[in-house]
Design a protein around this motif. Structure first.
Motif, PDB file in Angstrom:
ATOM      1  N   SER A 270       0.839  -1.196   0.000  1.00  0.00           N
ATOM      2  CA  SER A 270       0.000   0.000   0.000  1.00  0.00           C
ATOM      3  C   SER A 270       0.879   1.253   0.000  1.00  0.00           C
ATOM      4  N   SER A 271       0.272   2.421   0.194  1.00  0.00           N
ATOM      5  CA  SER A 271       1.033   3.667   0.257  1.00  0.00           C
ATOM      6  C   SER A 271       0.245   4.731   1.011  1.00  0.00           C
ATOM      7  N   GLN A 272       0.882   5.289   2.028  1.00  0.00           N
ATOM      8  CA  GLN A 272       0.226   6.370   2.766  1.00  0.00           C
ATOM      9  C   GLN A 272       0.314   7.695   2.029  1.00  0.00           C
ATOM     10  N   THR A 273       1.256   7.842   1.130  1.00  0.00           N
ATOM     11  CA  THR A 273       1.452   9.129   0.460  1.00  0.00           C
ATOM     12  C   THR A 273       0.846   9.195  -0.933  1.00  0.00           C
ATOM     13  N   ALA A 274       0.763   8.053  -1.610  1.00  0.00           N
ATOM     14  CA  ALA A 274       0.245   8.045  -2.979  1.00  0.00           C
ATOM     15  C   ALA A 274      -1.129   7.408  -3.086  1.00  0.00           C
ATOM     16  N   GLY A 275      -1.463   6.541  -2.164  1.00  0.00           N
ATOM     17  CA  GLY A 275      -2.772   5.892  -2.193  1.00  0.00           C
ATOM     18  C   GLY A 275      -2.829   4.644  -3.043  1.00  0.00           C
ATOM     19  N   ARG A 276      -2.075   4.594  -4.097  1.00  0.00           N
ATOM     20  CA  ARG A 276      -2.162   3.470  -5.027  1.00  0.00           C
ATOM     21  C   ARG A 276      -1.637   2.186  -4.384  1.00  0.00           C
ATOM     22  N   ILE A 277      -2.062   1.055  -4.966  1.00  0.00           N
ATOM     23  CA  ILE A 277      -1.568  -0.257  -4.586  1.00  0.00           C
ATOM     24  C   ILE A 277      -0.512  -0.665  -5.597  1.00  0.00           C
ATOM     25  N   GLY A 278       0.633  -1.111  -5.094  1.00  0.00           N
ATOM     26  CA  GLY A 278       1.707  -1.537  -5.972  1.00  0.00           C
ATOM     27  C   GLY A 278       1.939  -3.028  -5.896  1.00  0.00           C
ATOM     28  N   GLN A 279       2.568  -3.560  -6.946  1.00  0.00           N
ATOM     29  CA  GLN A 279       2.987  -4.962  -6.933  1.00  0.00           C
ATOM     30  C   GLN A 279       4.505  -5.000  -7.064  1.00  0.00           C
ATOM     31  N   VAL A 280       5.126  -5.904  -6.301  1.00  0.00           N
ATOM     32  CA  VAL A 280       6.583  -5.978  -6.239  1.00  0.00           C
ATOM     33  C   VAL A 280       7.031  -7.391  -6.547  1.00  0.00           C
ATOM     34  N   LEU A 281       7.932  -7.533  -7.522  1.00  0.00           N
ATOM     35  CA  LEU A 281       8.495  -8.826  -7.873  1.00  0.00           C
ATOM     36  C   LEU A 281       9.755  -9.081  -7.062  1.00  0.00           C
ATOM     37  N   ASP A 282      10.230 -10.304  -7.113  1.00  0.00           N
ATOM     38  CA  ASP A 282      11.406 -10.664  -6.332  1.00  0.00           C
ATOM     39  C   ASP A 282      12.643  -9.881  -6.729  1.00  0.00           C
ATOM     40  N   ASP A 283      12.708  -9.428  -7.974  1.00  0.00           N
ATOM     41  CA  ASP A 283      13.878  -8.658  -8.401  1.00  0.00           C
ATOM     42  C   ASP A 283      13.772  -7.181  -8.033  1.00  0.00           C
ATOM     43  N   GLY A 284      12.711  -6.825  -7.296  1.00  0.00           N
ATOM     44  CA  GLY A 284      12.546  -5.445  -6.855  1.00  0.00           C
ATOM     45  C   GLY A 284      11.751  -4.566  -7.798  1.00  0.00           C
ATOM     46  N   THR A 285      11.290  -5.137  -8.904  1.00  0.00           N
ATOM     47  CA  THR A 285      10.486  -4.353  -9.849  1.00  0.00           C
ATOM     48  C   THR A 285       9.157  -3.963  -9.205  1.00  0.00           C
ATOM     49  N   TYR A 286       8.874  -2.675  -9.213  1.00  0.00           N
ATOM     50  CA  TYR A 286       7.616  -2.158  -8.670  1.00  0.00           C
ATOM     51  C   TYR A 286       6.781  -1.609  -9.809  1.00  0.00           C
ATOM     52  N   THR A 287       5.515  -2.027  -9.880  1.00  0.00           N
ATOM     53  CA  THR A 287       4.575  -1.466 -10.842  1.00  0.00           C
ATOM     54  C   THR A 287       3.239  -1.250 -10.142  1.00  0.00           C
ATOM     55  N   GLN A 288       2.428  -0.416 -10.725  1.00  0.00           N
ATOM     56  CA  GLN A 288       1.113  -0.152 -10.146  1.00  0.00           C
ATOM     57  C   GLN A 288       0.197  -1.354 -10.357  1.00  0.00           C
ATOM     58  N   PHE A 289      -0.486  -1.747  -9.294  1.00  0.00           N
ATOM     59  CA  PHE A 289      -1.486  -2.805  -9.384  1.00  0.00           C
ATOM     60  C   PHE A 289      -2.882  -2.212  -9.507  1.00  0.00           C
ATOM     61  N   ALA A 290      -3.176  -1.168  -8.733  1.00  0.00           N
ATOM     62  CA  ALA A 290      -4.500  -0.550  -8.765  1.00  0.00           C
ATOM     63  C   ALA A 290      -4.400   0.869  -8.219  1.00  0.00           C
ATOM     64  N   ASP A 291      -5.256   1.727  -8.717  1.00  0.00           N
ATOM     65  CA  ASP A 291      -5.342   3.093  -8.201  1.00  0.00           C
ATOM     66  C   ASP A 291      -6.752   3.619  -8.455  1.00  0.00           C
ATOM     67  N   ASP A 292      -7.131   4.593  -7.652  1.00  0.00           N
ATOM     68  CA  ASP A 292      -8.461   5.169  -7.753  1.00  0.00           C
ATOM     69  C   ASP A 292      -8.449   6.466  -6.947  1.00  0.00           C
ATOM     70  N   ALA A 293      -9.243   7.427  -7.352  1.00  0.00           N
ATOM     71  CA  ALA A 293      -9.280   8.715  -6.654  1.00  0.00           C
ATOM     72  C   ALA A 293      -9.713   8.572  -5.200  1.00  0.00           C
ATOM     73  N   GLN A 294     -10.440   7.510  -4.865  1.00  0.00           N
ATOM     74  CA  GLN A 294     -10.887   7.313  -3.485  1.00  0.00           C
ATOM     75  C   GLN A 294      -9.783   6.788  -2.567  1.00  0.00           C
ATOM     76  N   LEU A 295      -8.685   6.376  -3.152  1.00  0.00           N
ATOM     77  CA  LEU A 295      -7.575   5.855  -2.358  1.00  0.00           C
ATOM     78  C   LEU A 295      -6.695   7.020  -1.898  1.00  0.00           C
ATOM     79  N   ILE A 296      -7.035   7.588  -0.772  1.00  0.00           N
ATOM     80  CA  ILE A 296      -6.255   8.715  -0.263  1.00  0.00           C
ATOM     81  C   ILE A 296      -4.959   8.206   0.362  1.00  0.00           C
ATOM     82  N   SER A 297      -5.083   7.445   1.434  1.00  0.00           N
ATOM     83  CA  SER A 297      -3.945   6.709   1.988  1.00  0.00           C
ATOM     84  C   SER A 297      -4.394   5.274   2.190  1.00  0.00           C
ATOM     85  N   THR A 298      -3.654   4.338   1.634  1.00  0.00           N
ATOM     86  CA  THR A 298      -3.987   2.935   1.822  1.00  0.00           C
ATOM     87  C   THR A 298      -3.125   2.383   2.957  1.00  0.00           C
TER      88      THR A 298
END
Length: 333
Positions: free
Chosen positions: A63-91
Motif C-alpha cells: 500500500s502507500s500512505q502518500t500516494a494511495g495506489r496499490i503496488g505490486q513488487v516482484l522478487d527482483d525489486g520491480t515495482y509497478t502499479q497494481f491498482a489506483d483510484d481517486a478514493q484511495l487517499i492513503s492505503t
C-alpha cells in the motif's frame, strides 16, 4: 487374507519411501532457497504500511500512505502499479481473500497524500476498497466512518476475513471494529470505550481471524493483545502476556492455531508468540530484530513470513530527503 510383502518387495517399497521423503525434503529446501531473504524496491516517498503476498500471481502487494495506489513488487525489486483510484487517499492494511479472488484495502486520510486529502476526509476517513486480485479492477468501496459520523476521528487500519467471507476492520482513532458481510453490508461489530486511545494515538491496529471462532487484535497504545469472540464480541478479553513488552504492536500474522507473529514497530522487533490455552495467555518463543525501520505488517509466502520495512517513522518526522528504498524481509528466528 492379509499378505506381507516379500523381502524383495519390502526392499523396493523402502527405496520408494526413502525417495519420496527425499523428494519432499528437496522440495521444501528448494522452496525455502527460492524465497529471497530480502526484496528491496525503490519508490521515492512511497511509505507503504500494508503488504500481502499473492501466491497465484507471484508478487507482493504493498500500500502507500502518500500516494494511495496499490503496488505490486516482484522478487527482483520491480515495482509497478497494481491498482489506483481517486478514493484511495492513503492505503493502510490489506487482506488478500484468495478464496474469493479479492483484495480488501483499508483506506484512511492521515494527511500525507497532498493531492487527495480534503478537509472532509482528513482524520475522518475509515473505508475499505475492494479489488479483483487478478485484474486490479475496483469492485467495491465501503464508507465505514459513515456509521459513526459523530466520532471525533477515524482511521481504518487493518482487516481480517473469517471462513464465511465476513471482513472485520479496526479503527485506530475510534474504539470500533467494523464488520462487512459477504454481501457488502457494513455494521459496527464492536464498540466500547475501553478500546479507545488518547487523542492522536493509535489504539486498535492489527487484526487476524482465528479458526476457533475469535479475532486477535493489537492495541498499540497499550501494547496489548485482545481476544474477541465472533459470537459475543462484547465479551472480549485481554490476552495475558506476562513479562512481555508488546508496545507498538501493529501487524499480526497467525501461523497456526497456537502461534502468532506480532510486529512491534517502535521497538524494531517481530515477536513469535505461542499459546497452549487457546490464547488466554501467550509466551514469547522467538524474536527478530529489524532495526530502526518501523516494521508494520506481515506477508505469508508458503512456509515463510516477510515483514515490511515501512520507514513510517521517517514520514512522521517529515524527513528530507524522503526514504526511497523499502524492503520486504524474510523473518528468521
Amino acid at each position: 487374507m492379509l499378505r506381507f510383502p516379500t523381502p524383495l518387495l519390502a526392499t523396493r517399497l523402502g527405496v520408494l519411501a526413502a525417495a519420496a521423503l527425499f523428494a519432499t525434503a528437496c522440495d521444501k529446501d528448494e522452496n525455502t532457497a527460492s524465497a529471497p531473504s530480502q526484496v528491496n524496491f525503490t519508490q521515492t516517498a512511497l511509505y507503504p504500511e500494508g503488504t500481502q503476498y499473492d501466491e497465484k500471481n507471484s508478487h507482493f502487494l504493498v500500500s502507500s500512505q502518500t500516494a494511495g495506489r496499490i503496488g505490486q513488487v516482484l522478487d527482483d525489486g520491480t515495482y509497478t502499479q497494481f491498482a489506483d483510484d481517486a478514493q484511495l487517499i492513503s492505503t493502510i492494511g490489506m487482506k488478500l481473500d484468495a478464496d474469493r479472488s479479492r483484495l480488501l484495502v483499508a483506506v484512511s486520510d492521515p494527511g500525507y497524500n497532498a493531492t487527495r486529502t480534503t478537509a472532509a476526509t482528513l482524520k475522518k476517513l475509515a473505508a475499505v476498497a475492494i479489488f479483483n486480485r487478478d485484474s486490479g479492477a475496483k469492485t467495491g468501496y465501503v464508507n465505514l466512518g459513515a456509521l459513526r459520523p459523530s466520532a471525533a476521528a477515524h482511521f481504518a487500519n487493518d482487516i481480517a476475513v473469517d471462513n464465511a467471507g465476513n471482513a472485520y476492520v479496526t479503527d485506530s482513532y475510534a474504539p470500533i471494529i467494523y464488520k462487512i458481510d459477504v454481501n457488502g453490508t457494513a455494521s459496527v461489530f464492536l464498540e466500547n470505550s475501553a478500546l479507545a486511545a488518547p487523542a492522536g494515538m493509535f489504539g486498535l491496529n492489527g487484526i487476524v481471524y482465528h479458526p476457533n471462532g475469535y479475532l486477535l487484535v493489537a492495541k498499540s497504545d497499550e501494547g496489548a493483545l485482545l481476544k474477541v469472540p465472533l459470537a459475543t464480541p462484547a465479551n472480549f478479553t485481554k490476552v495475558t502476556a506476562t513479562g512481555l513488552n508488546l508496545a507498538g504492536d501493529d501487524g499480526l500474522q497467525l501461523l497456526d492455531n497456537t502461534t502468532l507473529l506480532a510486529a512491534c514497530n517502535a521497538q524494531g522487533q517481530v515477536y513469535r508468540l505461542s499459546s497452549t490455552d487457546d490464547f488466554v495467555t501467550v509466551s514469547r518463543t522467538g524474536s527478530f530484530a529489524t532495526g530502526d525501520v518501523y516494521p508494520t505488517t506481515l506477508a505469508r509466502r508458503g512456509s515463510e513470513s516477510y515483514v515490511l520495512y515501512s520507514y513510517l517513522n521517517a514520514l512522521q518526522k517529515m524527513q528530507s530527503p524522503p526514504v526511497s528504498q523499502f524492503s520486504l524481509t524474510r523473518i528468521a528466528f
